[in-house]
Every structure is written in C-alpha cells, then in structure tokens.
Design a protein around this motif. Structure first.
Motif, mmCIF file in Angstrom:
data_model
loop_
_atom_site.group_PDB
_atom_site.id
_atom_site.type_symbol
_atom_site.label_atom_id
_atom_site.label_comp_id
_atom_site.label_asym_id
_atom_site.label_seq_id
_atom_site.Cartn_x
_atom_site.Cartn_y
_atom_site.Cartn_z
ATOM 1 N N HIS A 156 -8.126 -1.423 -9.267
ATOM 2 C CA HIS A 156 -7.061 -1.509 -10.325
ATOM 3 C C HIS A 156 -5.562 -0.963 -9.641
ATOM 4 C CE1 HIS A 156 -10.038 -1.749 -13.353
ATOM 5 N NE2 HIS A 156 -8.955 -1.975 -14.395
ATOM 6 N N VAL A 157 -5.638 -0.057 -8.719
ATOM 7 C CA VAL A 157 -4.409 0.388 -8.121
ATOM 8 C C VAL A 157 -3.873 -0.701 -7.527
ATOM 9 C CG1 VAL A 157 -3.515 1.826 -6.178
ATOM 10 C CG2 VAL A 157 -5.177 2.858 -7.886
ATOM 11 N N ILE A 158 -4.748 -1.663 -6.661
ATOM 12 C CA ILE A 158 -3.752 -2.582 -5.939
ATOM 13 C C ILE A 158 -3.452 -3.655 -6.816
ATOM 14 C CG2 ILE A 158 -4.234 -4.376 -4.055
ATOM 15 C CD1 ILE A 158 -6.275 -2.863 -2.857
ATOM 16 N N ALA A 159 -4.023 -3.948 -7.977
ATOM 17 C CA ALA A 159 -3.787 -4.873 -8.770
ATOM 18 C C ALA A 159 -2.381 -4.380 -9.612
ATOM 19 C CB ALA A 159 -4.830 -5.042 -9.861
ATOM 20 N N ALA A 160 -2.206 -3.281 -9.876
ATOM 21 C CA ALA A 160 -1.268 -2.531 -10.387
ATOM 22 C C ALA A 160 0.406 -3.126 -9.750
ATOM 23 C CB ALA A 160 -1.033 -1.063 -10.519
ATOM 24 N N PHE A 161 -0.009 -3.248 -8.318
ATOM 25 C CA PHE A 161 1.282 -3.487 -7.581
ATOM 26 C C PHE A 161 1.281 -4.990 -7.238
ATOM 27 C CE2 PHE A 161 0.790 1.014 -6.753
ATOM 28 C CZ PHE A 161 1.855 1.277 -6.828
ATOM 29 N N ARG A 162 0.116 -5.687 -6.810
ATOM 30 C CA ARG A 162 -0.005 -7.029 -6.418
ATOM 31 C C ARG A 162 -0.284 -7.970 -7.877
ATOM 32 N NH1 ARG A 162 1.680 -8.267 -1.287
ATOM 33 N NH2 ARG A 162 1.469 -6.367 0.238
ATOM 34 N N GLY A 163 -0.921 -7.609 -8.711
ATOM 35 C CA GLY A 163 -1.470 -8.558 -9.721
ATOM 36 C C GLY A 163 -2.791 -9.098 -9.452
ATOM 37 N N TRP A 164 -3.356 -9.375 -10.509
ATOM 38 C CA TRP A 164 -4.813 -9.659 -10.525
ATOM 39 C C TRP A 164 -5.075 -10.947 -9.812
ATOM 40 C CZ3 TRP A 164 -8.356 -6.108 -11.318
ATOM 41 C CH2 TRP A 164 -8.042 -5.041 -12.074
ATOM 42 N N HIS A 165 -4.419 -11.733 -9.362
ATOM 43 C CA HIS A 165 -4.533 -13.003 -8.496
ATOM 44 C C HIS A 165 -4.436 -12.497 -7.328
ATOM 45 C CE1 HIS A 165 -4.358 -15.438 -12.124
ATOM 46 N NE2 HIS A 165 -4.849 -16.422 -11.566
ATOM 47 N N TYR A 166 -4.223 -11.514 -6.838
ATOM 48 C CA TYR A 166 -3.852 -11.102 -5.319
ATOM 49 C C TYR A 166 -5.505 -11.319 -4.754
ATOM 50 C CZ TYR A 166 -2.762 -8.543 -1.324
ATOM 51 O OH TYR A 166 -2.596 -8.153 0.080
ATOM 52 N N ARG A 167 -5.424 -11.561 -3.314
ATOM 53 C CA ARG A 167 -6.748 -11.629 -2.557
ATOM 54 C C ARG A 167 -6.586 -10.635 -1.501
ATOM 55 N NH1 ARG A 167 -8.804 -16.634 -4.268
ATOM 56 N NH2 ARG A 167 -7.251 -17.859 -5.518
ATOM 57 N N SER A 168 -7.413 -9.446 -1.671
ATOM 58 C CA SER A 168 -7.333 -8.493 -0.804
ATOM 59 C C SER A 168 -8.284 -8.394 0.368
ATOM 60 C CB SER A 168 -7.255 -6.815 -1.505
ATOM 61 O OG SER A 168 -7.474 -5.921 -0.777
ATOM 62 N N ARG A 169 -7.823 -8.579 1.455
ATOM 63 C CA ARG A 169 -8.802 -8.309 2.693
ATOM 64 C C ARG A 169 -9.168 -7.053 2.712
ATOM 65 N NH1 ARG A 169 -9.266 -11.202 7.455
ATOM 66 N NH2 ARG A 169 -7.121 -12.288 7.187
ATOM 67 N N PHE A 170 -8.542 -5.911 2.294
ATOM 68 C CA PHE A 170 -9.045 -4.780 2.211
ATOM 69 C C PHE A 170 -10.461 -4.592 1.514
ATOM 70 C CE2 PHE A 170 -9.025 -0.217 0.344
ATOM 71 C CZ PHE A 170 -9.771 0.171 1.376
ATOM 72 N N ILE A 171 -10.455 -5.140 0.104
ATOM 73 C CA ILE A 171 -11.351 -5.045 -0.763
ATOM 74 C C ILE A 171 -12.665 -5.974 -0.219
ATOM 75 C CG2 ILE A 171 -12.182 -5.861 -3.086
ATOM 76 C CD1 ILE A 171 -10.520 -3.200 -2.917
ATOM 77 N N GLN A 172 -12.216 -7.162 0.225
ATOM 78 C CA GLN A 172 -13.215 -7.780 0.963
ATOM 79 C C GLN A 172 -14.167 -7.100 2.039
ATOM 80 O OE1 GLN A 172 -12.367 -11.313 3.629
ATOM 81 N NE2 GLN A 172 -13.314 -12.731 2.324
ATOM 82 N N ASN A 173 -13.238 -6.512 2.676
ATOM 83 C CA ASN A 173 -14.198 -5.554 3.973
ATOM 84 C C ASN A 173 -14.726 -4.689 3.370
ATOM 85 O OD1 ASN A 173 -13.187 -7.384 5.977
ATOM 86 N ND2 ASN A 173 -11.432 -5.932 6.440
ATOM 87 N N LEU A 174 -14.299 -3.978 2.196
ATOM 88 C CA LEU A 174 -14.899 -2.808 1.603
ATOM 89 C C LEU A 174 -16.200 -3.448 0.954
ATOM 90 C CD1 LEU A 174 -14.125 0.194 1.033
ATOM 91 C CD2 LEU A 174 -13.299 -0.531 -1.204
ATOM 92 N N SER A 175 -16.267 -4.506 0.429
ATOM 93 C CA SER A 175 -17.438 -5.063 -0.301
ATOM 94 C C SER A 175 -18.400 -5.571 0.672
ATOM 95 C CB SER A 175 -16.990 -6.383 -1.195
ATOM 96 O OG SER A 175 -15.999 -6.040 -2.103
ATOM 97 N N PHE A 176 -18.138 -6.120 1.857
ATOM 98 C CA PHE A 176 -19.228 -6.163 2.744
ATOM 99 C C PHE A 176 -19.243 -5.076 3.957
ATOM 100 C CE2 PHE A 176 -18.093 -10.158 0.990
ATOM 101 C CZ PHE A 176 -19.181 -10.665 0.624
ATOM 102 N N GLY A 177 -19.955 -4.131 3.494
ATOM 103 C CA GLY A 177 -19.888 -2.954 4.238
ATOM 104 C C GLY A 177 -21.087 -2.846 5.608
ATOM 105 N N LYS A 178 -21.509 -1.772 5.457
ATOM 106 C CA LYS A 178 -22.427 -1.329 6.756
ATOM 107 C C LYS A 178 -23.558 -2.299 6.852
ATOM 108 C CE LYS A 178 -21.316 3.675 6.771
ATOM 109 N NZ LYS A 178 -21.658 4.986 6.613
#
Length: 286
Positions: A156-178
C-alpha cells in the motif's frame, strides 16, 4: 469436444477467456474445474486435461484476470481489479462453476487449484464449498498474520506513490524469500529450477512472455489478502466439514518425494495424474 467462450468478469469490464471440454466417447463420470497459478495460464495444463478426458472426466478452466487471454493488453498482465482484487477472482471461479454445472448437469463436480490458484480455491471453499464432490489443493502453504500484514502495508505504501499498476522488483524479491534460495528463479539454470525437474518445461516457461512478466502491486495485494484470509482459523472453519479435500475435514495428504512446485509438470507427472484421478474416482459415489 471443446467449447471455448468468454464471460463477463466480476470486475464488470473484462471478458474472461474460458473453456469446457468433454470426452469424445462414453458417459461423463465427473467434472474437474482447474484454477491455475500466478504468472501462467490455463493452456499449460493441456496434458492433464487430456488425461482427464481419456478417463471420461469433463474439464472446465479459465485464464484468471491479468493472465493469458483474459488480459486485454500487456499493461494488464498481473493486474486484477481496483477493489477486492482477490475476491473478484473468486467470484469469477463461481461464475465458471455455474456455467459448467449447467452444461454437465447432475455430474459430480470437483475443483483443483495450483499455487496461487490453491489459495484462491481455499478462499472459494469458505463461501461456495457446498455441493462440491471434492477439492484438490496443490502447491499451497501457510503464512502467519504478521507477515501478510507487513507485506500488505509495504504494498500500500509503494502504491500510494507509484500506483497499483506498478511492478516492484522489491516486492517480488520479498515474496520469493528464503525457502526459494536453494533454487534458480531465473531460468538460467534449468536443472536447479524451483518449478520442476523437467528441464524442457522449464525452458519453455522462461521463453514465454506470458510466464515471465512481473506482477503488479494490485496483483500482489489480491494474493496477499487471499493468503491472509485463508490462514485465519475462522475462515477455515467456514469450509463445509463434510467436503472431501485432498489436503485438508476428510483429510488426505499425499507427498510426492523429490518433486518441485509444478507437480503436474514433473518427470513423474503420470503418477501424479493417476493419484488425483484415483482420489476423485473414490468420491464419485459420495
């Protein structure tokens, strides 16, 4: 005997690409509706579909919102809906079930969900589980509430700045973790892929643009909200207690030793197909 069609998504604007297929000969024994996973599409399940048809099971499937032929443009890949994105996908699953049950009236009806599709199916069962002959949960998991809350907050924080269509490498890396670190997630080393030990399927996957796009923040929101819903005990309790589930109230758990994430694409996939078929066959008379 395949019927390809579209229906209006619960988002009120998108046409969902779907199909039903029936065996060419013999009486239909049952129906299986397939819900695919994240960043793929329903045609990747063709071998499994053929296997079911050969064993006189009808099949229904669709490309989820933001996937395959249900995405109106590449801009929409990995995007679901402005409000309750995960819930909209669940409503589309129900729409397809109603259409398929009307076509195959009176036949035992099963549902199968893989990966993201497994989480969607678990959410679906809490609202629409009545009347099913069984549900098959494939490639699922558990995430604690604190983790999903944190993930949703960041999204939600990233979307507030980038919008909901934004594709975040950070979130992708967060989702595919250890838990994914032991495997290759890029396709550069097919032998170490997290998907399957079948290197040809891995190569095809990573050469397909429909399987290699980055999810939007909206897609991650829908997935995380669905995982959060599934992992709350009060929602698990809403699943009909008498429903046979090939993982969780008539509990059957089958472990395929050494298999990776896409067990329907593994080197021993025929064994997996037969296992699922056998489980459904035992419940045709229930």
């Amino acid at each position: 005997m395949r019927d390809t069609f579209t229906f209006l998504s619960a988002d009120g604007r998108t046409q969902i690409h779907a199909f039903t297929a029936a065996p060419e000969q013999g009486e239909i024994r049952g129906v299986l509706q397939i819900t695919h996973g994240m960043v793929e599409y329903i045609d990747r399940y063709e071998l499994f579909v053929r296997y079911l048809l050969e064993n006189r099971f009808a099949v229904a499937g669709m490309d989820l919102l933001g996937h395959g032929a249900s995405a109106v443009s590449e801009e929409e890949w990995g995007y679901f809906a402005p409000e309750d994105p995960g819930g909209v996908l669940v409503e589309d699953m129900q729409k397809l079930r109603m259409l398929a049950q009307e076509k195959f009236s009176g036949k035992p009806y099963f549902m199968f969900g893989h990966s993201m599709g497994s989480y969607l199916l678990r959410r679906y069962l809490a609202s629409y589980g009545e009347g099913l002959s069984g549900a098959i949960i494939c490639g699922t998991g558990y995430v604690d509430e604190k983790t999903t809350r944190l993930g949703l907050f960041i999204v939600h924080v990233i979307a507030a700045f980038r919008g909901w269509h934004y594709r975040s490498r950070f979130i992708q890396n967060l989702s595919f973790g250890k838990s994914y670190k032991a495997f290759d997630l890029t396709g550069k080393n097919p032998e170490r892929s997290w998907l399957t030990k079948d290197t040809e399927i891995v190569r095809r996957y990573y050469s397909d643009p429909r399987c290699t796009f980055r999810f939007t923040l909206n897609g991650y929101r829908g997935l995380m909200e669905t995982v959060q819903f599934d992992c709350r005990q009060e929602n698990v309790n809403r699943i009909p207690w008498q429903l046979p589930v090939l993982i969780i109230p008539d509990l059957t758990c089958i472990l395929q030793s050494g298999d990776r994430h896409e067990i329907l694409n593994e080197l021993d996939k025929e064994k997996v197909f037969a296992c699922i078929l056998n489980w459904m066959e035992k419940r045709l008379i229930m």
